[in-house]
Design a protein around this motif. Structure first.
Motif, short mmCIF file in Angstrom:
data_model
loop_
_atom_site.label_atom_id
_atom_site.label_comp_id
_atom_site.label_asym_id
_atom_site.label_seq_id
_atom_site.Cartn_x
_atom_site.Cartn_y
_atom_site.Cartn_z
N GLN A 152 2.70 12.94 -2.59
CA GLN A 152 1.29 13.33 -2.61
C GLN A 152 0.47 12.28 -3.34
O GLN A 152 0.83 11.85 -4.43
CB GLN A 152 1.14 14.69 -3.30
CG GLN A 152 -0.30 15.05 -3.58
CD GLN A 152 -0.72 16.34 -2.91
OE1 GLN A 152 -0.37 16.60 -1.77
NE2 GLN A 152 -1.47 17.14 -3.62
N ILE A 153 -0.61 11.88 -2.75
CA ILE A 153 -1.52 10.92 -3.38
C ILE A 153 -2.85 11.63 -3.57
O ILE A 153 -3.37 12.26 -2.65
CB ILE A 153 -1.70 9.68 -2.50
CG1 ILE A 153 -0.36 8.95 -2.32
CG2 ILE A 153 -2.73 8.74 -3.09
CD1 ILE A 153 -0.36 7.95 -1.21
N THR A 154 -3.38 11.55 -4.78
CA THR A 154 -4.65 12.21 -5.06
C THR A 154 -5.62 11.22 -5.68
O THR A 154 -5.24 10.48 -6.58
CB THR A 154 -4.46 13.39 -6.03
OG1 THR A 154 -3.34 14.15 -5.59
CG2 THR A 154 -5.67 14.29 -6.08
N TYR B 267 0.81 -1.21 0.00
CA TYR B 267 0.00 0.00 0.00
C TYR B 267 0.85 1.27 0.00
O TYR B 267 1.84 1.35 0.72
CB TYR B 267 -0.92 0.02 1.23
CG TYR B 267 -1.93 -1.10 1.21
CD1 TYR B 267 -2.82 -1.23 0.15
CD2 TYR B 267 -1.96 -2.03 2.23
CE1 TYR B 267 -3.73 -2.26 0.12
CE2 TYR B 267 -2.88 -3.08 2.21
CZ TYR B 267 -3.76 -3.18 1.15
OH TYR B 267 -4.65 -4.20 1.12
N VAL B 268 0.45 2.24 -0.79
CA VAL B 268 1.16 3.52 -0.78
C VAL B 268 0.66 4.40 0.36
O VAL B 268 1.32 5.32 0.78
CB VAL B 268 1.05 4.27 -2.13
CG1 VAL B 268 1.75 3.52 -3.24
CG2 VAL B 268 -0.41 4.53 -2.49
N ALA C 154 -3.73 1.31 -2.50
CA ALA C 154 -2.59 0.66 -3.15
C ALA C 154 -2.04 1.46 -4.33
O ALA C 154 -1.05 1.06 -4.93
CB ALA C 154 -2.99 -0.74 -3.61
N GLY C 155 -2.64 2.59 -4.64
CA GLY C 155 -2.12 3.40 -5.73
C GLY C 155 -3.13 3.62 -6.83
O GLY C 155 -4.23 3.06 -6.79
N ALA D 24 -15.84 13.71 -3.54
CA ALA D 24 -14.82 14.53 -2.92
C ALA D 24 -13.46 14.10 -3.46
O ALA D 24 -13.29 12.97 -3.90
CB ALA D 24 -14.85 14.34 -1.41
N THR D 25 -12.52 15.04 -3.44
CA THR D 25 -11.16 14.71 -3.85
C THR D 25 -10.31 14.59 -2.60
O THR D 25 -10.38 15.44 -1.71
CB THR D 25 -10.60 15.82 -4.77
OG1 THR D 25 -11.60 16.13 -5.74
CG2 THR D 25 -9.34 15.37 -5.46
N VAL D 26 -9.54 13.52 -2.53
CA VAL D 26 -8.72 13.29 -1.35
C VAL D 26 -7.25 13.52 -1.71
O VAL D 26 -6.76 13.00 -2.72
CB VAL D 26 -8.91 11.84 -0.82
CG1 VAL D 26 -8.04 11.59 0.40
CG2 VAL D 26 -10.37 11.58 -0.50
#
Lengths: 243, 220
Positions: A78-80, A14-15, A112-113, A39-41
């Motif tokens: 950063q993960i979006t 998992y990232v 997980a990406g 929503a954007t996370v």
């Protein structure tokens, strides 16, 4: 039992991995910004930021600091991703949304990406719930470019009385006019509805006003329907900042 | 064909057991030993489940088909079926009407339920309300019913209970309810599975999300 061994093996893939002892903390804050379906996370080493936008005019952000989590690991800067907030909230409150004394729901959140679903594992009193929510292609979010240097007027006040004023607004009015001024009436909320106009004034020396920094008179009108969602956030906060 | 029953017991609900099963789209609810307060609630639940139900009256039982069996329930009970051989009555009625009639009976001293013939066949609910003085206050409701002819009785036979593969104790009903309530918001269907190891699983799958809740250590 197979579940727990399987988890420790796969945790490495998992990232993003976040654990929190009380899922209600997360659901509570997300409810405040739940005025649109999706929503954007944004996840970073600082924590989780969840953004909801409507009509490219209004934006609500919920920020859950890394410190609030019991464990927070992130492998990328950063993960979006975009997610259905309604579904996410339903999952987070699957064991009931009302507080039950002495019972907390623990939550493990894994991602997980790109292209992978967001996995939630919730546990309450030995009962496990696995959720897998599809993530969507993130949209560009608005950058209002708010900057703290060129603030003309700023009031910090207790949210309690602003919440009351907001809940009593005349909803037949299309707009809400906010007036900030260094002179009386200092801070005024006005509506113009079918039954007439209303004005609510907040004196600057009220107990409810923590700080009052106004340099010039400023009057703005906002669409009431767009301001309405912010009342939800007022309900759970203790202090409100107004620029 | 005659029927009359009277209920006086207003005490709290005692020794109440209920049993539900589903077969061939017929729900059978068997209720043993309870009073008319509960009866009101049963009818309340019933009216939410179905628009029209069949009332079958036998010498010992009342069947609402979607079906209810009521025993030890009336203080006075008199019935006479179609004939000595078929000592039963089958009626069709709208449970909603019965609920409305029983609403006035919330504080009643007693209620009397009779099968009467007014303009057509009616189930008459006689409610005696408490008064301060000596006068009695009686409310009478006539609920229209239609009598089901004998040749159609076979349609309302009690279904056989199927043989169970797994029989498991349900988890805490409050938690189960919360979970199912939330799942209901997401999908119309839920997959329920249980095994002999005391595990039960609820599963919901939609385009957007799949949720499974696992209950463990349940009694078999």
């Amino acid at each position: 039992m197979a579940l727990s061994t399987q988890q420790s093996d796969s945790d490495r893939q998992y990232v993003m991995l976040a654990k929190i002892d009380n899922a209600r903390n997360v659901s509570h804050i997300l409810k405040a910004i739940h005025f649109k379906e999706t929503a954007t996370v944004f996840a970073s080493s600082m924590g989780l930021k969840v953004t909801v936008e409507d009509a490219k005019c209004v934006q609500a952000n919920a920020f859950i600091q890394e410190g609030l989590f019991h464990e927070f690991n992130i492998k990328e800067d950063q993960i979006t991703f975009k997610i259905n907030l309604t579904v996410l909230l339903e999952c987070l409150t699957i064991f009931g949304s009302g507080p039950v004394p002495g019972v907390t729901t623990s939550l493990k959140m894994c991602y997980a990406g790109y292209g992978c679903p967001l996995l939630l594992i919730l546990e309450e009193e030995g009962v496990l719930t696995d959720c897998s929510i599809k993530t969507l292609e993130p949209d560009e979010v608005l950058d209002f470019n708010f900057c703290s240097t060129n603030v003309i007027n700023k009031i910090i006040m207790k949210s309690e009385c602003l919440k009351e004023a907001f809940s009593e607004l005349d909803m037949t009015s299309d707009v809400l006019q906010i007036m900030l001024s260094p002179d009386p009436p200092y801070f005024r909320l006005s509506t113009f509805g079918n039954a007439g106009s209303t004005h609510s004034d907040f004196p600057k020396d009220s107990d409810m006003v923590e700080s009052f920094l106004c340099t010039q008179t400023q009057t703005n009108r906002y669409k009431l329907s767009l301001l309405k969602p912010s009342v939800k956030a007022l309900a759970i906060s203790t202090l409100e900042e107004h620029i | 064909m005659r029927f009359r029953g009277k209920i006086v017991d207003i005490g709290c609900i005692q020794h109440f057991t209920s049993k539900c099963c589903h077969t061939n789209n017929v729900v059978i609810m068997t209720l043993i030993s309870f009073n008319w307060m509960l009866f009101t609630r049963v009818i309340g639940t019933l009216s939410k489940l179905i628009k029209v139900c069949v009332l079958r009256i036998t010498s010992g039982n009342w069947y609402f088909i979607l079906s209810e069996r009521l025993g030890h329930f009336f203080d006075e009970y008199a019935m006479e079926g179609v004939s000595n051989d078929d000592n039963e009555i089958y009626l069709e009625l709208a449970p909603e009407n019965l609920v409305k009639a029983l609403k006035t009976a919330q504080a009643a001293k007693w209620i009397k339920i009779k099968l009467t013939k007014k303009h057509g066949p009616c189930l008459t609910v006689d409610v005696d309300l408490p008064t301060l003085g000596t006068h009695s206050r009686t409310v009478v409701h006539d609920i229209p019913v239609s009598v089901i002819p004998r040749r159609l009785w076979q349609d309302y036979e009690e279904p056989e209970l199927p043989q169970f593969d797994v029989s498991i104790t349900m988890p805490q009903i409050k938690m189960l309810r919360n979970v199912v309530d939330k799942m209901k918001n997401l999908s119309n269907f839920v997959v329920l599975s249980a095994n002999q190891n005391g595990e039960m699983k609820l599963l919901v799958e939609t385009d957007m999300v799949s949720i499974s809740t696992h209950f463990r250590d349940l009694d078999i």
